[in-house]
Design a protein around this motif. Sequence first.
Motif, short mmCIF file in Angstrom:
data_model
loop_
_atom_site.label_atom_id
_atom_site.label_comp_id
_atom_site.label_asym_id
_atom_site.label_seq_id
_atom_site.Cartn_x
_atom_site.Cartn_y
_atom_site.Cartn_z
N ASN A 135 -24.00 -10.03 10.24
CA ASN A 135 -23.47 -9.12 9.21
C ASN A 135 -23.76 -9.61 7.79
O ASN A 135 -23.27 -9.05 6.81
CB ASN A 135 -21.96 -8.88 9.40
CG ASN A 135 -21.10 -10.13 9.22
OD1 ASN A 135 -21.46 -11.08 8.54
ND2 ASN A 135 -19.93 -10.13 9.86
N GLY A 136 -24.55 -10.72 7.70
CA GLY A 136 -24.95 -11.22 6.38
C GLY A 136 -23.90 -12.06 5.69
O GLY A 136 -24.06 -12.44 4.52
N GLY A 137 -22.82 -12.39 6.40
CA GLY A 137 -21.74 -13.13 5.76
C GLY A 137 -21.71 -14.62 6.02
O GLY A 137 -20.83 -15.34 5.50
N ALA A 138 -22.68 -15.16 6.81
CA ALA A 138 -22.70 -16.60 7.11
C ALA A 138 -22.93 -17.41 5.83
O ALA A 138 -23.58 -16.94 4.89
CB ALA A 138 -23.79 -16.91 8.13
N LEU A 139 -22.41 -18.63 5.79
CA LEU A 139 -22.55 -19.49 4.61
C LEU A 139 -23.80 -20.36 4.72
O LEU A 139 -23.94 -21.15 5.66
CB LEU A 139 -21.32 -20.40 4.46
CG LEU A 139 -19.94 -19.72 4.28
CD1 LEU A 139 -18.85 -20.79 4.14
CD2 LEU A 139 -19.94 -18.80 3.08
N ARG A 140 -24.67 -20.26 3.75
CA ARG A 140 -25.83 -21.14 3.67
C ARG A 140 -25.43 -22.41 2.91
O ARG A 140 -24.28 -22.54 2.48
CB ARG A 140 -26.99 -20.43 2.96
CG ARG A 140 -27.51 -19.21 3.75
CD ARG A 140 -28.64 -18.52 3.00
NE ARG A 140 -29.13 -17.34 3.72
CZ ARG A 140 -30.06 -17.35 4.68
NH1 ARG A 140 -30.64 -18.50 5.04
NH2 ARG A 140 -30.45 -16.22 5.26
N GLY A 141 -26.38 -23.31 2.74
CA GLY A 141 -26.08 -24.58 2.08
C GLY A 141 -25.37 -24.40 0.74
O GLY A 141 -25.79 -23.59 -0.08
N GLN A 142 -24.28 -25.11 0.56
CA GLN A 142 -23.41 -25.08 -0.64
C GLN A 142 -22.61 -23.78 -0.77
O GLN A 142 -21.92 -23.57 -1.79
CB GLN A 142 -24.22 -25.32 -1.91
CG GLN A 142 -24.79 -26.74 -2.01
CD GLN A 142 -23.71 -27.80 -1.96
OE1 GLN A 142 -22.85 -27.87 -2.84
NE2 GLN A 142 -23.76 -28.65 -0.93
N GLY A 143 -22.67 -22.96 0.25
CA GLY A 143 -21.83 -21.75 0.24
C GLY A 143 -20.36 -22.12 0.51
O GLY A 143 -20.05 -23.12 1.17
#
Length: 297
Positions: A135-143
Amino acid sequence: MPRSFASGRVRVTLSGSLSNTLTDGSSTSVSHPSLAYSSSISNGINANQADRAWQSIGRTLGVGATETLDLYDMAGVDIGAGAGLDGLGQAVSPFEEIVTIAIVNNNAVGAAGQLEIEPAGVNGWTPIGSHTVANGGALRGQGILLKSQPAEAGFDITDGASNQITITATGGAVTYSMYLIARCDDNESSSSSSSSSSSSSSSYSSSSSSSKSSSSSSTSSSSWSSRSRSSSSSSESLTSSSSSATSSASSSSSSSSSATSSESSSSATSSESSSSLTSSSSSTSEYSSSSWSTASI
């Protein structure tokens, strides 16, 4: 004594300057965004308060790895003091309301691993929401995912119904950290009960002291009255004795005067009576002495 929480604060600052250069070369700017959110949290279980805190820094998940966390008691999670314990070695259980939760993907910006956060399939904690790659809500690095609810209700946790979240590393390994500020409502009834018990004990002690004081005062008053009556009786007895002595002296004086025919004999007798009366007055009260002297005259 229940644990406490102090000097809590949640701050979020967003700042920047948005500029635009016009065709004539001049420029204009505005301070957007300009957010300085700050919420102070003191000890307690009401609005803007908390009495629990927990954190786990640098948790590592290999690519595709998943872990489920029970927010109610952190069962099986050891941050150094033992499974299910907080930073002081005390049992986490129970976290009944979340005031603030923050989850950070510690990977560097641009790293492959993404962090998915969502309610668990069983007893899922729905307030966290669903943040996945799909759904596009995952946290990438430093999120970072941050949710804060300083209101009295907080984000409710119900053990066995809504208390678990699932964390998944997708596309690469992820190192992440989680921070919590929470409440345990059970402390309110415990504190109130203790306060009530203390008040009752104080009232009882005060009442007992007052009763003892009253009893002591009554006893002292009774003893004083008794002594007064005793003193009064002695005084009455003394007065009675004085009266008898006076009567006896008068009788003696009268007899002596009748028996003596000459003036000198009468004077001697009178003198003897006066001496006798004076001697008697030395061992009695001034009032008795006056009475005897008058009788002698």
